[in-house]
Design an enzyme around this catalytic site. Sequence first.
Site, PDB file in Angstrom:
ATOM      1  N   THR A   1      36.346  77.046  91.845  1.00  0.00           N
ATOM      2  CA  THR A   1      36.360  77.860  91.129  1.00  0.00           C
ATOM      3  C   THR A   1      36.118  78.146  89.907  1.00  0.00           C
ATOM      4  O   THR A   1      36.028  77.166  89.478  1.00  0.00           O
ATOM      5  CB  THR A   1      37.918  78.319  91.590  1.00  0.00           C
ATOM      6  N   ASP A   2      36.019  80.051  90.049  1.00  0.00           N
ATOM      7  CA  ASP A   2      35.804  80.090  88.469  1.00  0.00           C
ATOM      8  C   ASP A   2      38.026  80.014  88.004  1.00  0.00           C
ATOM      9  O   ASP A   2      38.456  79.764  88.739  1.00  0.00           O
ATOM     10  CB  ASP A   2      35.725  81.463  88.773  1.00  0.00           C
ATOM     11  N   CYS A   3      37.696  80.098  86.480  1.00  0.00           N
ATOM     12  CA  CYS A   3      38.831  79.179  85.684  1.00  0.00           C
ATOM     13  C   CYS A   3      39.411  80.705  85.708  1.00  0.00           C
ATOM     14  O   CYS A   3      39.434  81.845  86.256  1.00  0.00           O
ATOM     15  CB  CYS A   3      37.933  79.860  84.343  1.00  0.00           C
TER      16      CYS A   3
ATOM     17  N   ALA B   1      40.949  81.930  88.862  1.00  0.00           N
ATOM     18  CA  ALA B   1      40.883  82.758  90.546  1.00  0.00           C
ATOM     19  C   ALA B   1      41.803  82.198  91.117  1.00  0.00           C
ATOM     20  O   ALA B   1      42.189  83.105  91.931  1.00  0.00           O
ATOM     21  CB  ALA B   1      39.563  82.078  90.974  1.00  0.00           C
TER      22      ALA B   1
END
Length: 767
Positions: free
Chosen positions: A293-295, A297
């Site tokens: 995931t992105d930070c 998310a």
Amino acid sequence: MIYKDKTCSVEDRVRDLLPRMTLAEKAGQLVQPFGWQCYEKRPDGTAGMTEAFKRRIASGGVGSLYGTLRADPWTGVTLDTGLSPKEGAETVNAIQAYAMKESRLGIPILFGEECSHGHMAIGATVFPVPLALGSMWNPELYREMCRAVALETRSQGGAATYSPVLDVVRDPRWGRTEETFGEDPFLIAAMGVEAVKGLQGERLDGEDSVMATLKHFAAYGSSEGGRNSAPVHMGLRELHEVDLLPFRKAVEAGALSIMTAYNEIDGVPCTTNRYLLQDVLREQWGFEGFVITDCGALGMLTSGHNTADSGEAAVAQALLAGIDMEMSGEMFEKHLSAAISHGRLKASDLDRAAARILELKFKLGLFDRPYADPERAGQVIGRPEHRALARRIAGESIVMLKNEADTLPLSKNIRRVAVIGPNADAPYNLLGDYTSPQPKGAVVTVLDGIRSALGGNPDRVLYAPGCRIKGDSREGFPHALACAAEADAVVMAIGGSSARDFGEGTIDLLTGASVVTEHSWSDMECGEGIDRSTLNLMGVQLELVQEIRKLGKPLIVVYINGRPIAEPWIAEHADAILEAWYPGQEGGHAIADILFGEVNPSGRLTISIPKHVGQLPVYYYKRRTRGKRYLESDFNAEYPFGYGLSFSEFRYSNLRVQPAVIPADGEALVSVEVTNTGTRAGSEVVQLYISDLASMITRPEKQLKGFRKIRLEPGNTQTVTFSVGREQLEYVSADLTRIVEEGEFTLMVGPHSEEYLTAPLHVREEG
């Protein structure tokens, strides 16, 4: 312990290790905390792990670390508190040694780092931003840069990087436009393929290789209103044909990590989109890596998207959809075990994700060669060869938009040059977002570059900032006008800034000196989370240019910025215009190289520049059904996709297609002769576009399907040939399959998307 035997296969080692792990140890592999928070730099300059982090390591609760070597205002890591190249490698080794010796099974940590346009660590080389890298139209040179970035990163122990960014930009008001290669999926795909090859090298476990992570999956650059993380409104057919194309090509090239986007598509968050992460990525494309995931998310699932009513529900949705690792790790660390114990997830769901991560750790060689060489890190990071490469790349990326009456190049015998504008001597404004703090003198500004080009004589180069990027102060106008009045030519360095607050203070408008004040002044108007509603110059920059123009001096505008600037007045009244984007730490030299003719500009736009923000979208691959013109303006770009000038002139002739009729699975060769009719050697970007004249699905007017950058001496001619077959002619049909229909196509070859020669091609059914 088969998993410790490097002579065994990766599959056998994973199969041996996974059953030995507890549920907590498996869950720990899915967690990626912030690495810069795990150490403290002592007064004597050495670094040591925090006690809290040691406890987490010993419990097996950390499988990966994000940004251990990252330094910038967001992390709070400065030149004083951060790590030098050698210290960084030593600290990473210490963390790795502790993890392997103090945890029960000795599983190494995967260190992931940001490398959008260079390893984001203190002392590392800062290359131009991706928007500039795309403007080179030179994927092979970009691959060379990626090799250098991989070397610098791996030398400190970083084994994974969160690049390349493969987002397709439809609305350049988006602050992350600078992180992309532009608006065209074909060109983005070409750059993405070379990024994977360059970063991962011939062997993933090599000493100069890192794992590439493709981001942001998917359609992140197509958000509503160009706002970061806003919803995306797009059908599946267009998604496959445009936004997914670069990702598919990069996966085919061997990419082993994917990062999901923050946005939703038609109401489904990308972090829980099983169709994207399972059906497309793994089943259709055969992806064999892991998904991160992105930070933050996962937190958006409970606060933002609101598709989950609890943390347990959020992590269950994500893991079942195909997420394997969480950047930041907060949600998985808090809720993953509970989600399993409460029946939301099965132990096998956790095993699947943990196995994927362990497999990549083995392939990266972390179990067998876990440590970096600090001496080597000190030698290769930021070395002169990489700075020279950064200068060359910046020189190839700068786009000359206008050169009225051959204003450029300037003669080095010029008596005096005035360098004016808020970006004339602002080091961080040349670097873009995702940049580490820089020691004094590490960045060559426009003023530095021009002074160096003219022999360092201060009397020949006059400087005045004139104004700031933002704000309405005109107190610097008189000094700027006085400098311009004394000069034979004026270079205006204006545009934007993605510089976060590095504690450098602001610029005194009267003297141009850097001043540290009690109240910090930020000129940041671009970068992650910095979206705009307009594309004009901010502050009083345009007014400053207009006042300088009244003096009647040759006026050269140098734009330094992270997204297109729409200023029709400057397009009409400036004598010459260079678009430099954020050209990196050697940008000042590269700009001066072009201003004084040492380098013949060869950059070409990878994103269309509108006349006015109200025209958006202006990307070139518009559909034929785009509607009528506006009352106030047409919908043609000020500068179209693929456009860029040179000090040379190139003539296209003798376009040929052989054969002119092919079956759907056949191939034609398209050739054109390109002649340098100028007086100096130069490089030209030959571009191939294809138009499908009639199809079952509404198609774009034209699409880029090939390009070649060539260099020609004066008077020389080169024949450039492209292959046109199924891959160039196909499109995504209503049932999401890729097909080639019979019928008429027009092939267009020329210098940009609005100027070309044409030839017909007919596709018929076999038999």
